[in-house]
Design an enzyme around this catalytic site. Structure first.
Site, mmCIF file in Angstrom:
data_model
loop_
_atom_site.group_PDB
_atom_site.id
_atom_site.type_symbol
_atom_site.label_atom_id
_atom_site.label_comp_id
_atom_site.label_asym_id
_atom_site.label_seq_id
_atom_site.Cartn_x
_atom_site.Cartn_y
_atom_site.Cartn_z
ATOM 1 C CG ASP B 93 -0.200 -0.035 2.525
ATOM 2 O OD1 ASP B 93 1.041 0.077 2.529
ATOM 3 O OD2 ASP B 93 -0.849 -0.168 3.567
ATOM 4 C CB SER B 94 0.312 4.698 -0.957
ATOM 5 O OG SER B 94 -0.751 5.140 -0.122
ATOM 6 N N GLY B 95 0.979 3.656 2.182
ATOM 7 C CA GLY B 95 1.247 4.204 3.502
ATOM 8 C C GLY B 95 0.190 5.209 3.928
ATOM 9 N N GLY B 96 -0.579 5.693 2.963
ATOM 10 C CA GLY B 96 -1.574 6.723 3.268
ATOM 11 C C GLY B 96 -2.601 6.265 4.287
ATOM 12 C CG PHE B 97 -5.966 2.779 5.169
ATOM 13 C CD1 PHE B 97 -7.233 3.341 5.085
ATOM 14 C CD2 PHE B 97 -5.779 1.722 6.046
ATOM 15 C CE1 PHE B 97 -8.285 2.860 5.841
ATOM 16 C CE2 PHE B 97 -6.827 1.232 6.815
ATOM 17 C CZ PHE B 97 -8.084 1.802 6.710
ATOM 18 C CG ASP B 147 -5.274 6.727 -1.388
ATOM 19 O OD1 ASP B 147 -4.285 6.402 -0.675
ATOM 20 O OD2 ASP B 147 -6.349 6.119 -1.331
ATOM 21 C CD GLN B 202 -9.988 7.201 -1.529
ATOM 22 O OE1 GLN B 202 -11.071 7.171 -0.925
ATOM 23 N NE2 GLN B 202 -8.952 6.435 -1.163
ATOM 24 N N GLY B 229 -11.075 3.845 0.220
ATOM 25 C CA GLY B 229 -12.035 4.610 1.009
ATOM 26 C C GLY B 229 -13.216 3.795 1.506
ATOM 27 C CG ASP B 279 -5.944 -5.687 1.358
ATOM 28 O OD1 ASP B 279 -6.536 -4.900 0.593
ATOM 29 O OD2 ASP B 279 -5.589 -5.361 2.510
ATOM 30 C CB CYS B 322 -9.304 -29.177 9.072
ATOM 31 S SG CYS B 322 -9.968 -27.534 9.472
ATOM 32 C CG HIS B 348 -9.102 -23.224 9.663
ATOM 33 N ND1 HIS B 348 -9.530 -24.249 8.844
ATOM 34 C CD2 HIS B 348 -10.176 -22.404 9.821
ATOM 35 C CE1 HIS B 348 -10.806 -24.074 8.543
ATOM 36 N NE2 HIS B 348 -11.224 -22.961 9.117
#
Lengths: 384, 384
Positions: B93-97, B147, B202, B229, B279, B322, B348
């Site tokens: 990811d870009s790090g933004g979130f 973003d 977005q 978003g 993801d 299992c 699992h």
């Protein structure tokens, strides 16, 4: 009923022996290091990985399983092998040592030891009879007589009194075991085989008491003998001296088990003295603290100097951790407090211990002289 | 220079597609669920086990790796594939979130986002240019434009302003990437291949803004498009409606990535809508809390009713957990706070997610009608 337990010495080299135990759950090549799986798990390591590492026998702790999930629970589930899905050999301690080391409130009487659970403070009594009942219900292949682990340091009179108590408890353990051994959960399905009950030699730090304890324990008669009461804070030279003196007093055709030992160089040293079995939390506990054993000595993986180290943990190790990951990555995992650090560190340390023992065994079989037994470098003793 | 990234749709079924991405580190069959390996480890799971589970692509989080061990450290070690010894595909990811969700003290300006580290309080700035530099240095196969993840709820004017900022940052991300893409650590050894930079749509909860964001992001032009978003607290019906509306606005021949989703029934639902990549931390995080996904619904393994349950976690699952362990044992490990609980539970849950996606893909390829896509039972939504 077929033979429940056998032990054969296959080769000797000085005092050292290479042997083979057969238990109701398979063969164990000796000398053997037994990983500790306290509550029916070797912390962080799945059972298939233990198999891959070549583990032939592991420990469970009776005290812990007695408290959680409880002996009757394990019995209902078919015994600890089925419970933890491990079809190779298992050994349980008697619970005595754990009670001494974990319980704040314990009281020793002729009957046994009353103590409070470290989990919820509830009151319990372990006696030779109840320890046998617990160990039969849990259903390991090898179980231990209920003993008193004499504290260190202890005066001679105190040590002798403690040794006498352990001898009386050994008799009671054997009687209780003989009366109930058919109650092991897998008795029927394993062709009426039962467990093997080992006796424990005590006697503290006094050679004469060790000698007396050994002789009188052998007189009671067990299929294997443990040396207990070590790793309680005594100097390691003392341990070595007492073990060396006591081993010759034990029958040659029975396995000898030194409890709670030790560092890599120690397990080699004791195998040389004729010890066949050892167990210790060290490789697994040290791994959790980032202390790793290698052919180049021990290292503390959190050290900044490993941050850019692209080499394997141990260039002479062929375990899956050393074959795949760099010290830099292992250092990162540890510094980031990641669970994978524990998994990989434990995998390597166990591999190192087991590999060390296999090389000792191989050297004994090949008749190499004792100097060529694996050399464990001195950094194990000093550097961290 | 050979093609760095390609995507082919191989079969469709309604809006759903089965496809194949090729990255510099191999093939990825879509629709795909990507496990999250935050700091270059999927918590508790060794890389060989991820391979065994059939993981073809996993995530790393730029924010976390930027702080520890640091981008230059990873670059020096050859990039994240070498660092974590994972030779299949990786996405960052870009790090933004992460900055939005983890940093207490952050400030958004036209330039970028200044924030304080959650580890030591130190000050940092992420901008489109620095996020590209970080992601190029880390060296995943697929990287994301920088973003702004619009908070929920947000007014329309605020959302529009945020969307415009994201669009300007998308241009800057693309320009910075094009100028520096040859600096990826494995550029030379992978035949001058470079990474693939995906754009992010977005527009918050406003269909018109989502539409505008999609069209203008496509106009900038990327080899793949993400829907960002979401999973910010909005009702899941809202997410579904907006995703369904936005997907048709994206090019058919590019992969579509819905970020941060979701429960098993959701990943099936979104694959049906034509999403190719997803993801989520859910399967791994839930596993650590003893929440397990099965074909019979979800269950909380610490529940007392599993204490004597000798059956497998999921009778319809063929994962190694299992196949080997009982619910009683898994319950015991969890109740005892054992690390192996996390290892086995995560194994699992990941297996269940990956298997679900493989079955969806298979159904699309076989041209089965949408009703026969795997049914995920409602207990996922209610029972714990």
């Amino acid at each position: 009923m077929s033979m429940s337990f056998s032990f054969q010495v296959e080769a000797t080299q000085g005092a050292a022996r290479a042997g083979r135990m057969i238990t109701p759950h398979g063969e164990v090549e000796t000398p053997v290091f037994m990983p500790v799986g306290t509550v029916a798990t070797v912390k962080g390591i799945p059972q298939d990985l233990l198999e891959e590492l070549g583990v032939q026998i592991l420990l469970n702790n009776t005290y812990h399983l007695y408290l959680r999930p409880g002996v009757e629970q394990i019995r209902k589930l078919g015994g600890t092998h089925k419970f933890m899905s491990w079809d190779r050999s298992i050994l349980t301690d008697s619970g005595g040592f754990q009670v001494f080391s974990l319980s704040e409130l314990r009281k020793v009487t002729e009957e046994g030891v009353s103590f409070r659970s470290h989990l919820d403070g509830s009151s319990h009594l372990f006696s030779p009879e109840s320890a046998m009942a617990s160990q039969i219900g849990i259903g390991a292949d090898i179980i231990m007589a209920f003993d008193e682990c004499t504290e260190y340091p202890a005066e001679r009179t105190r040590t002798e009194r403690s040794m006498e108590l352990t001898l009386r408890w050994a008799e009671r353990s054997k009687n209780a075991f003989e009366a109930h051994k058919h109650e092991v959960p897998w008795f029927a399905e394993r062709g009426k085989k039962s467990q093997a009950l080992f006796g424990i030699v005590q006697g503290g730090m006094f050679p004469n008491l060790r000698k007396e304890s050994a002789e009188r324990t052998v007189e009671i008669g067990f299929p294997g003998y443990a040396l207990g009461g070590f790793s309680v804070g005594e100097p390691r030279e003392k341990t070595a001296e007492l073990v060396a003196n006591t081993v010759p007093l034990l029958p040659e055709n029975k396995p000898r088990y030194l409890m709670g030992v030790g560092y890599p160089e120690e397990i080699v040293q004791y195998a040389r003295m004729g010890i066949d079995m050892m167990d210790c939390v060290l490789p697994t506990r040290a791994a959790r603290h980032g202390l790793l054993f290698t052919s180049e000595g021990r290292l503390t993986i959190k050290n900044q100097r490993f941050a850019s180290d692209e080499g394997p943990l141990d260039p002479n190790c062929s375990c899956k951790v050393c074959k795949r990951y760099s010290r830099a990555y292992l250092r990162h995992l540890y510094a980031s407090n990641e669970v994978l650090a524990q998994v990989l560190n434990t995998t390597h340390n166990l591999s190192y211990y087991l590999d060390t023992m296999r090389r000792v065994r191989q050297a004994i079989i090949l008749g190499e002289n004792s100097v060529s037994l694996p050399v464990v470098r001195s950094p194990h003793l000093s550097a961290t």
